[in-house]
Write a protein that holds these residues in place. Structure first.
Motif, PDB file in Angstrom:
ATOM      1  N   ASP A 134      85.685 124.848  32.634  1.00 38.02           N
ATOM      2  CA  ASP A 134      85.998 123.434  32.636  1.00 38.02           C
ATOM      3  C   ASP A 134      86.965 123.052  31.331  1.00 38.02           C
ATOM      4  OD1 ASP A 134      84.247 123.614  29.650  1.00 38.02           O
ATOM      5  OD2 ASP A 134      82.975 124.228  30.583  1.00 38.02           O
ATOM      6  N   SER A 135      86.664 121.960  31.435  1.00 36.04           N
ATOM      7  CA  SER A 135      88.120 120.993  30.050  1.00 36.04           C
ATOM      8  C   SER A 135      86.785 119.755  29.746  1.00 36.04           C
ATOM      9  CB  SER A 135      89.013 120.937  30.927  1.00 36.04           C
ATOM     10  OG  SER A 135      90.105 119.763  30.164  1.00 36.04           O
ATOM     11  N   THR A 136      86.773 119.295  28.408  1.00 35.30           N
ATOM     12  CA  THR A 136      86.035 118.966  28.484  1.00 35.30           C
ATOM     13  C   THR A 136      87.117 117.586  27.471  1.00 35.30           C
ATOM     14  OG1 THR A 136      84.273 119.403  28.210  1.00 35.30           O
ATOM     15  CG2 THR A 136      84.431 117.404  27.040  1.00 35.30           C
ATOM     16  N   LEU A 137      87.306 116.484  27.251  1.00 38.35           N
ATOM     17  CA  LEU A 137      88.636 115.359  26.891  1.00 38.35           C
ATOM     18  C   LEU A 137      87.706 114.538  26.093  1.00 38.35           C
ATOM     19  CD1 LEU A 137      91.104 114.470  26.554  1.00 38.35           C
ATOM     20  CD2 LEU A 137      90.664 112.694  28.224  1.00 38.35           C
ATOM     21  N   ARG A 138      87.775 114.367  24.756  1.00 40.81           N
ATOM     22  CA  ARG A 138      86.599 113.211  23.767  1.00 40.81           C
ATOM     23  C   ARG A 138      87.899 112.788  23.081  1.00 40.81           C
ATOM     24  NH1 ARG A 138      84.593 118.242  23.011  1.00 40.81           N
ATOM     25  NH2 ARG A 138      82.156 117.988  23.543  1.00 40.81           N
ATOM     26  N   VAL A 139      87.933 110.844  22.876  1.00 44.22           N
ATOM     27  CA  VAL A 139      88.733 110.655  23.166  1.00 44.22           C
ATOM     28  C   VAL A 139      88.783 109.424  21.888  1.00 44.22           C
ATOM     29  CG1 VAL A 139      90.483 108.663  23.286  1.00 44.22           C
ATOM     30  CG2 VAL A 139      90.677 110.809  24.464  1.00 44.22           C
ATOM     31  N   LEU A 140      89.231 108.697  20.782  1.00 43.00           N
ATOM     32  CA  LEU A 140      88.026 108.005  19.945  1.00 43.00           C
ATOM     33  C   LEU A 140      88.889 107.268  19.880  1.00 43.00           C
ATOM     34  CD1 LEU A 140      86.020 107.580  18.071  1.00 43.00           C
ATOM     35  CD2 LEU A 140      87.812 108.070  15.960  1.00 43.00           C
TER      36      LEU A 140
END
Length: 166
Positions: A134-140
């Motif tokens: 899987d891949s998780t992208l977190r953006v602030l």
């Protein structure tokens, strides 16, 4: 002297009346889960898109500040030869790495997402075989909040603590 005092008072009063906008921090998280895809000689490249628009991202009101992507690729065996993988984000290579039993995390150039909220990710098998889990992208981001009528800014201002003492 009196004129300077009045000018200063008028200036301070004008500042207090001016409506101000505010920015509120927002975290966007997008998870892509292909259900343990085996990367091998038959499947050498896997491409997908992270999309933060479905999390409420709006390029007109949100200014992206920082981002991190975590890619989970795992060796499928302890006894086979080494595996290598290349990661690519919107055409920018992040390099080639040996696959073992840990995740790969990278800072993301948020300019890749600011325009349309999407980022194309390509995983390329260079050698061996392994699972892409899987891949998780977190953006602030900072979200612009327009001022409320009456000059109180975009957010309700809390009452000062001394008001409750009255």
């Amino acid at each position: 002297m009196l004129r300077k005092g009045l000018s200063l008072s008028a200036f301070v009063a004008a500042i207090l009346v001016v409506e101000t906008a505010q920015a509120v921090p927002v975290l966007f998280t997008d998870v892509y889960d292909p259900s343990d895809t085996l990367m091998n000689r038959r499947l050498t490249t896997y491409t997908f898109t992270h999309d933060i628009n479905d999390d409420g991202f709006n390029p007109l009101t949100d200014t992206l500040i920082a981002g991190v992507i975590t890619l989970d690729v795992r060796d499928n065996s302890l006894t086979d030869a080494s595996e290598t993988v290349n990661f690519n984000l919107d055409g920018q290579s992040l390099g080639t790495y040996e696959v073992n039993f840990t995740d790969f995390s990278f800072f993301v150039n948020v300019a890749l997402l600011q325009t349309d909220g999407t980022m194309v990710v390509t995983i390329t098998r260079k050698s061996g075989d392994f699972y892409f889990r899987d891949s998780t992208l977190r953006v602030l981001a900072d979200r612009y909040v327009p001022p409320l009528p009456g000059g109180t800014g975009g957010l309700a201002a809390p009452e000062p603590g001394t008001v409750f003492l009255l």
